[in-house]
Design a protein around this motif. Structure first.
Motif, mmCIF file in Angstrom:
data_model
loop_
_atom_site.group_PDB
_atom_site.id
_atom_site.type_symbol
_atom_site.label_atom_id
_atom_site.label_comp_id
_atom_site.label_asym_id
_atom_site.label_seq_id
_atom_site.Cartn_x
_atom_site.Cartn_y
_atom_site.Cartn_z
ATOM 1 N N ASP A 196 0.823 -1.217 0.000
ATOM 2 C CA ASP A 196 0.000 0.000 0.000
ATOM 3 C C ASP A 196 0.856 1.266 0.000
ATOM 4 O OD1 ASP A 196 -2.317 -1.468 -0.024
ATOM 5 O OD2 ASP A 196 -2.617 -1.384 2.143
ATOM 6 N N ASP A 197 1.890 1.286 0.843
ATOM 7 C CA ASP A 197 2.737 2.482 0.871
ATOM 8 C C ASP A 197 3.395 2.713 -0.482
ATOM 9 O OD1 ASP A 197 2.148 3.153 3.488
ATOM 10 O OD2 ASP A 197 3.909 2.169 4.341
ATOM 11 N N ALA A 198 3.815 1.648 -1.134
ATOM 12 C CA ALA A 198 4.466 1.794 -2.440
ATOM 13 C C ALA A 198 3.480 2.275 -3.499
ATOM 14 C CB ALA A 198 5.096 0.469 -2.852
ATOM 15 N N LEU A 199 2.326 1.615 -3.595
ATOM 16 C CA LEU A 199 1.373 1.962 -4.648
ATOM 17 C C LEU A 199 0.693 3.308 -4.405
ATOM 18 C CD1 LEU A 199 -0.297 -1.484 -5.456
ATOM 19 C CD2 LEU A 199 1.752 -0.428 -6.427
ATOM 20 N N MET A 200 0.631 3.740 -3.151
ATOM 21 C CA MET A 200 0.055 5.048 -2.833
ATOM 22 C C MET A 200 1.117 6.140 -2.812
ATOM 23 S SD MET A 200 -2.763 3.984 0.065
ATOM 24 C CE MET A 200 -3.967 2.690 -0.330
ATOM 25 N N ARG A 201 2.350 5.776 -3.196
ATOM 26 C CA ARG A 201 3.462 6.713 -3.331
ATOM 27 C C ARG A 201 3.753 7.457 -2.020
ATOM 28 N NH1 ARG A 201 1.764 10.547 -6.207
ATOM 29 N NH2 ARG A 201 -0.355 9.939 -6.493
ATOM 30 N N VAL A 202 3.676 6.728 -0.927
ATOM 31 C CA VAL A 202 3.958 7.313 0.384
ATOM 32 C C VAL A 202 5.468 7.452 0.558
ATOM 33 C CG1 VAL A 202 3.853 6.898 2.879
ATOM 34 C CG2 VAL A 202 1.845 6.441 1.440
ATOM 35 N N SER A 203 5.917 8.655 0.880
ATOM 36 C CA SER A 203 7.350 8.899 1.074
ATOM 37 C C SER A 203 7.732 9.002 2.544
ATOM 38 C CB SER A 203 7.769 10.186 0.348
ATOM 39 O OG SER A 203 7.080 11.306 0.879
ATOM 40 N N HIS A 204 6.778 9.372 3.411
ATOM 41 C CA HIS A 204 7.024 9.496 4.839
ATOM 42 C C HIS A 204 6.028 8.643 5.611
ATOM 43 C CE1 HIS A 204 9.418 13.545 5.185
ATOM 44 N NE2 HIS A 204 9.921 12.732 4.269
ATOM 45 N N VAL A 205 6.534 7.767 6.462
ATOM 46 C CA VAL A 205 5.686 6.934 7.319
ATOM 47 C C VAL A 205 5.890 7.387 8.763
ATOM 48 C CG1 VAL A 205 5.339 4.614 8.244
ATOM 49 C CG2 VAL A 205 5.655 4.943 5.783
ATOM 50 N N VAL A 206 4.851 7.994 9.341
ATOM 51 C CA VAL A 206 4.873 8.435 10.733
ATOM 52 C C VAL A 206 3.963 7.513 11.521
ATOM 53 C CG1 VAL A 206 4.381 10.336 12.327
ATOM 54 C CG2 VAL A 206 5.280 10.828 10.028
ATOM 55 N N ARG A 207 4.494 6.868 12.558
ATOM 56 C CA ARG A 207 3.707 5.913 13.331
ATOM 57 C C ARG A 207 4.355 5.705 14.700
ATOM 58 N NH1 ARG A 207 5.269 0.647 9.548
ATOM 59 N NH2 ARG A 207 7.446 0.494 10.210
ATOM 60 N N GLY A 208 3.705 4.920 15.554
ATOM 61 C CA GLY A 208 4.172 4.700 16.905
ATOM 62 C C GLY A 208 5.494 3.960 16.977
ATOM 63 N N ARG A 209 6.246 4.237 18.046
ATOM 64 C CA ARG A 209 7.574 3.653 18.228
ATOM 65 C C ARG A 209 7.530 2.134 18.409
ATOM 66 N NH1 ARG A 209 11.588 2.914 22.072
ATOM 67 N NH2 ARG A 209 10.123 3.199 23.790
ATOM 68 N N ASP A 210 6.365 1.589 18.747
ATOM 69 C CA ASP A 210 6.241 0.141 18.885
ATOM 70 C C ASP A 210 6.401 -0.575 17.554
ATOM 71 O OD1 ASP A 210 3.797 1.488 18.277
ATOM 72 O OD2 ASP A 210 2.679 -0.344 18.672
ATOM 73 N N LEU A 211 6.332 0.165 16.447
ATOM 74 C CA LEU A 211 6.482 -0.443 15.126
ATOM 75 C C LEU A 211 7.870 -0.227 14.529
ATOM 76 C CD1 LEU A 211 2.969 0.362 13.622
ATOM 77 C CD2 LEU A 211 3.878 -1.898 14.220
ATOM 78 N N LEU A 212 8.780 0.341 15.316
ATOM 79 C CA LEU A 212 10.141 0.548 14.816
ATOM 80 C C LEU A 212 10.775 -0.769 14.373
ATOM 81 C CD1 LEU A 212 12.609 2.376 14.345
ATOM 82 C CD2 LEU A 212 13.175 2.093 16.780
ATOM 83 N N TYR A 213 10.507 -1.854 15.113
ATOM 84 C CA TYR A 213 11.097 -3.152 14.771
ATOM 85 C C TYR A 213 10.664 -3.624 13.384
ATOM 86 C CZ TYR A 213 6.616 -5.488 15.361
ATOM 87 O OH TYR A 213 5.317 -5.887 15.194
ATOM 88 N N SER A 214 9.542 -3.114 12.880
ATOM 89 C CA SER A 214 9.063 -3.525 11.554
ATOM 90 C C SER A 214 9.800 -2.837 10.417
ATOM 91 C CB SER A 214 7.563 -3.225 11.411
ATOM 92 O OG SER A 214 6.781 -4.090 12.201
ATOM 93 N N ALA A 215 10.456 -1.731 10.713
ATOM 94 C CA ALA A 215 11.039 -0.921 9.643
ATOM 95 C C ALA A 215 12.099 -1.664 8.818
ATOM 96 C CB ALA A 215 11.605 0.378 10.212
ATOM 97 N N PRO A 216 13.035 -2.418 9.436
ATOM 98 C CA PRO A 216 14.018 -3.118 8.594
ATOM 99 C C PRO A 216 13.382 -4.157 7.676
ATOM 100 C CG PRO A 216 14.853 -2.906 10.825
ATOM 101 C CD PRO A 216 13.415 -2.485 10.859
ATOM 102 N N ARG A 217 12.457 -4.966 8.187
ATOM 103 C CA ARG A 217 11.855 -5.983 7.323
ATOM 104 C C ARG A 217 11.013 -5.343 6.224
ATOM 105 N NH1 ARG A 217 8.214 -8.984 11.830
ATOM 106 N NH2 ARG A 217 9.987 -8.291 13.083
#
Length: 308
Positions: A196-217
């Motif tokens: 979704d982020d790719a197809l919606m051309r999202v360049s900035h993802v702002v979200r809670g720190r509990d999801l930081l672990y998801s960023a590398p994968r």
């Protein structure tokens, strides 16, 4: 390039104070740069979410003055209508030999002998990654329905989070092979959000720190699928005085109660105080915070809040 951000809530209940903080910062991130904000409805699990709750969520955002530029209750912005895109990405991973079925039960996955991350999360052992076709057939004959995992390489993925700073994980050791499709056929968050982020051309993802672990994968998945990863900005979680993370079950801090206790301006001022943009809570409109916004002001660590 114009900044495109997104707020992507799950309509499984009323938003709480922590959700609102993430929404406000996502909104300010794009408004301070003249960018665009997408409102995506993450209703993958249709058993836990509803269109009515999504509509209520949108009303709450408008009440706070956090308007978006596109999205909302349109099929192209609701994950429950976007299965075809996730299917396509799943097949790309499959063609690269990165997908395999996993028959492990939750009990087996959570066993005390399983590897654990530093934060206590279980790292999948890879038990099912080498099953033969005969072993898979036997498990299915016994009524096991597999989830589907993606094979993670022995690779360190490093990124510079816009709020938390440098962060890195070894996918094989710190993350492990993760689920991209559940055993009931529903696509998992990790795959859907990347597509979704790719197809919606999202360049900035702002979200809670509990999801930081998801960023590398997610960064790795973007690259494997041929996408450009977005920039990540992980914001502090709001904690109750006893140290609990705020959740939708904490009804004393959800929007149903907050709208009775606050005006839009006073609630926005409280959020701006927690975000480091004001030195004390005071009534303010969201648009008045735009010239005050800077990621340098936003706390990197979680914030303990009092009773609203």
């Amino acid at each position: 390039m114009q900044i495109r951000g997104r707020f992507a809530p799950t309509p499984s209940g009323r938003m709480h104070l922590g959700n609102l903080l993430a929404a406000l910062l996502a909104w300010l991130d794009v408004r301070s740069t003249g960018g665009e904000l997408v409102l995506r409805i993450e209703d993958l699990d249709t058993q836990r979410t509803s269109r009515g709750l999504a509509g209520q969520l949108m009303d709450d955002l408008r009440w706070l003055g956090l308007e978006w530029d596109e999205g909302g209750l349109k099929p192209e912005y609701m994950q429950s209508y976007r299965t075809m895109y996730y299917e396509e990405a799943f097949h790309i991973l499959e063609q690269q030999g990165l997908i395999y079925p996993c028959y492990c039960s939750r009990t087996e996955r959570m066993a005390s002998t399983a590897p654990h991350r530093g934060d206590g999360a279980v790292v999948y052992s890879g038990k099912c990654s080498h099953l033969t076709a005969e072993e898979q057939a036997e498990l299915e004959r016994r009524g096991r329905h597999p989830a589907w995992r993606v094979r993670c390489p022995d690779l360190i993925v490093a990124l510079e989070d816009g709020n938390c700073g440098p962060y890195a994980e070894n996918l094989a050791h710190d993350c492990g092979d993760f689920i991209v499709r559940r055993s009931d056929g529903v696509f998992a968050y990790q795959l859907a959000v990347v597509v979704d982020d790719a197809l919606m051309r999202v360049s900035h993802v702002v979200r809670g720190r509990d999801l930081l672990y998801s960023a590398p994968r997610q960064t790795w998945l973007h690259e494997v699928l041929g996408y450009t990863p977005p920039e990540f900005f992980h914001v502090p979680l709001l904690l109750a005085p006893d140290g609990r993370r705020l959740a939708k079950r904490d009804h004393d801090m959800d929007m149903g109660v907050l709208r009775e206790r606050y005006t839009p301006e006073s609630l926005t001022g409280l959020l701006a105080f927690y975000a480091g943009l004001l030195d004390r809570p005071q009534s303010v409109q969201a648009k008045e915070l735009i010239p005050l916004f800077s990621w340098a002001k936003v706390p990197k660590n979680d914030v303990v809040v009092g009773s609203p």
